[in-house]
Design an enzyme around this catalytic site. Structure first.
Site, mmCIF file in Angstrom:
data_model
loop_
_atom_site.group_PDB
_atom_site.id
_atom_site.type_symbol
_atom_site.label_atom_id
_atom_site.label_comp_id
_atom_site.label_asym_id
_atom_site.label_seq_id
_atom_site.Cartn_x
_atom_site.Cartn_y
_atom_site.Cartn_z
ATOM 1 N N LYS A 117 -1.668 -2.971 8.211
ATOM 2 C CA LYS A 117 -1.976 -4.036 8.190
ATOM 3 C C LYS A 117 -1.156 -5.228 7.294
ATOM 4 C CE LYS A 117 -5.898 -3.019 8.163
ATOM 5 N NZ LYS A 117 -5.257 -1.745 8.224
ATOM 6 N N TYR A 120 2.971 -1.741 14.990
ATOM 7 C CA TYR A 120 1.939 -1.725 14.037
ATOM 8 C C TYR A 120 2.076 -0.420 13.191
ATOM 9 C CZ TYR A 120 -1.059 -5.610 14.798
ATOM 10 O OH TYR A 120 -1.531 -6.879 15.131
ATOM 11 N N ASP A 137 0.602 -1.270 -0.135
ATOM 12 C CA ASP A 137 0.061 -0.068 0.161
ATOM 13 C C ASP A 137 0.896 1.189 -0.021
ATOM 14 O OD1 ASP A 137 -1.497 2.193 0.707
ATOM 15 O OD2 ASP A 137 -2.724 1.178 2.252
HETATM 16 C C1 F6R Z 1 -5.884 1.204 6.455
HETATM 17 C C2 F6R Z 1 -7.361 0.853 6.987
HETATM 18 C C3 F6R Z 1 -8.175 2.043 7.597
HETATM 19 C C4 F6R Z 1 -7.194 3.137 8.503
HETATM 20 C C5 F6R Z 1 -8.241 4.179 9.234
HETATM 21 C C6 F6R Z 1 -7.517 4.881 9.792
HETATM 22 O O1 F6R Z 1 -5.780 0.275 5.525
HETATM 23 O O2 F6R Z 1 -7.596 -0.290 7.089
HETATM 24 O O3 F6R Z 1 -9.222 1.553 8.337
HETATM 25 O O4 F6R Z 1 -6.893 2.212 9.604
HETATM 26 O O5 F6R Z 1 -9.037 4.815 8.229
HETATM 27 O O6 F6R Z 1 -6.545 5.370 9.305
HETATM 28 P P1 F6R Z 1 -5.394 6.810 9.740
HETATM 29 O O7 F6R Z 1 -5.061 6.469 11.003
HETATM 30 O O8 F6R Z 1 -4.487 6.994 8.602
HETATM 31 O O9 F6R Z 1 -6.335 8.026 9.682
HETATM 32 MG MG MG Z 2 -3.895 2.089 3.412
HETATM 33 MG MG MG Z 3 -5.074 -2.216 2.424
#
Ligand code: F6R
Ligand code: MG
Ligand code: MG
Length: 379
Positions: free
Chosen positions: A233, A230, A13
């Site tokens: 993912k 982390y 990603d």
């Molecule tokens: C990323 C994902 C999303 C993010 C969520 C919070 O692949 O699965 O669910 O974890 O949108 O993202 P941030 O911390 O970047 O605001």
């Molecule tokens: Mg992402």
């Molecule tokens: Mg992804």
């Protein structure tokens, strides 16, 4: 002796449009340019660039073997270039899975996920590429167990003499970085005893015991462990060879008609149900999900990927079979939304959220720290 082919899938990603949704088409084009160069340079035989949700997936075929520096470097540079494109547009999460400043010979541990298998190409070689988003490697443990261990899924385990010989499983303990190989059918229950703990154990590879070589490989790179914390993912891929002594294409697909809860949804911290779909429909749209699973199929033809495109088409220009695109999967999709909605009704309570050791995000240490002086013994 015929030279063995290697199928490598490397995924990352490196940014997407409007949250963690879908890479910009120009990022995929950048990867295609790079891999086309890789064909010209004689590194690759063929390739296909696709995506699931916000992850770019590079399918590559070559004769360089697993862990080839040339192949890994080509993938790394493709992701670097795609990340540059993402940064130029200020896309979200641009470059997020590229954890290292420079390439050090192998992509493992540097952020991207990889699944590779080297094998002797059979007279006819159907290959399935599963790709998942918003989940983690052990999400494949349940469906692969049904496929290779359960005769109520794979009738071939009972009535095909080669499949009936069983399969060897390389199981990884992703916490302690150890692996063990166990054999079915004798050790089926012990295999399940490990795999049931999806927080720790995951299938890395499955081997035919009838001499057909590797049957399946999963990317088990845990980004959280790689970075020491982390940082995203693992959104894993799984490559499977099918038919003639291995599970048939239909046997591989059948388990996905069941509703399965997998870990890693929203902030890597929730359980949601696997939603089988085409890559075209893999944009996460409900609470950043639900977790997607796609399955694309090709025939291998002397190291080349053959899909529905015309014979001898250019490397990289393909139309694979898109198995979860059809309407019979609407039932599975509807059930996945129902199950995911049910989980969401628990809000921030378990079992909607993961156990404390597995949460990608947590505010618990700060909360406990702030409350340190206010906690009293219970009489
Ligand atoms: C990323 C994902 C999303 C993010 C969520 C919070 O692949 O699965 O669910 O974890 O949108 O993202 P941030 O911390 O970047 O605001
Ligand atoms: Mg992402
Ligand atoms: Mg992804």
């Amino acid at each position: 002796m015929v030279q063995k082919i290697t199928v490598s899938v490397i995924k990352a990603d490196v940014g997407s449009v409007c949250g963690h949704t879908r890479p910009h088409p120009s990022m995929l084009d950048k990867c295609r340019e790079n891999l086309a160069d890789g064909v010209k340079q004689g590194i690759l035989e063929d390739f296909y660039v696709t995506r699931v949700g916000d992850d770019i997936n590079l399918f590559m075929t070559h004769y360089k073997g697993e862990n080839s520096k040339d192949v890994h470097e080509l993938a790394w540079n493709s992701f670097l270039d795609a990340a540059k494109v993402a940064k130029s547009m200020k896309l979200y999460g641009a470059g997020q899975d590229l954890l290292s400043d420079s390439f050090s010979g192998n992509i493992r541990g540097a952020g991207p996920g990889s699944a590779e298998m080297e094998f002797a190409e059979r007279d006819s070689e159907p290959i399935l590429f599963f790709m998942a988003d918003k989940t983690e490697p052990s999400a494949y443990s349940l469906p692969l167990s049904r496929i290779y261990l359960d005769p109520f899924t794979t009738t071939g385990l009972v009535i095909d003499a080669r499949a009936k010989k069983g399969f060897d499983f390389e199981v990884h303990d992703v916490m302690s970085h150890k692996k063990v190989t166990m054999s079915s059918p004798e050790e089926t229950l012990s295999i399940l005893s490990l795999l049931g703990d999806t927080s720790r154990y995951a299938i890395k590879k499955v081997f035919s015991r009838a001499g057909l070589g590797t049957a399946a490989v999963v990317s088990t790179d845990k980004l959280n462990l790689t970075a020491g914390k982390y940082v995203g993912k693992d959104d894993p891929v799984c490559v499977c060879r099918a038919q003639s002594g291995l599970p048939s294409v239909g046997e591989y697909l059948q388990p996905f008609m069941n509703t399965m809860l997998v870990a890693g949804w929203m902030r890597g911290s929730h359980y949601g149900a696997f939603f089988p779909c085409s890559p075209d429909h893999s944009d996460p749209t409900y609470f950043d999900g639900p977790p997607r699973i796609c399955c694309l199929g090709f025939q291998l033809c002397n190291g080349h990927l053959q899909g529905l495109e015309s014979i001898g088409s250019k490397a990289g220009v393909h139309t694979p079979m898109d198995f979860f695109a059809n309407s019979e999967w609407d039932t599975a999709r509807n059930n996945a939304v129902k199950a995911s909605k049910f989980m969401r009704s628990h809000g921030p309570f378990m079992p909607a959220i993961l156990g404390p050791e597995e949460m990608e995000y947590t505010s618990r240490p700060e909360v406990l720290n702030a409350l340190k002086k206010r906690f009293e013994d219970i009489e």
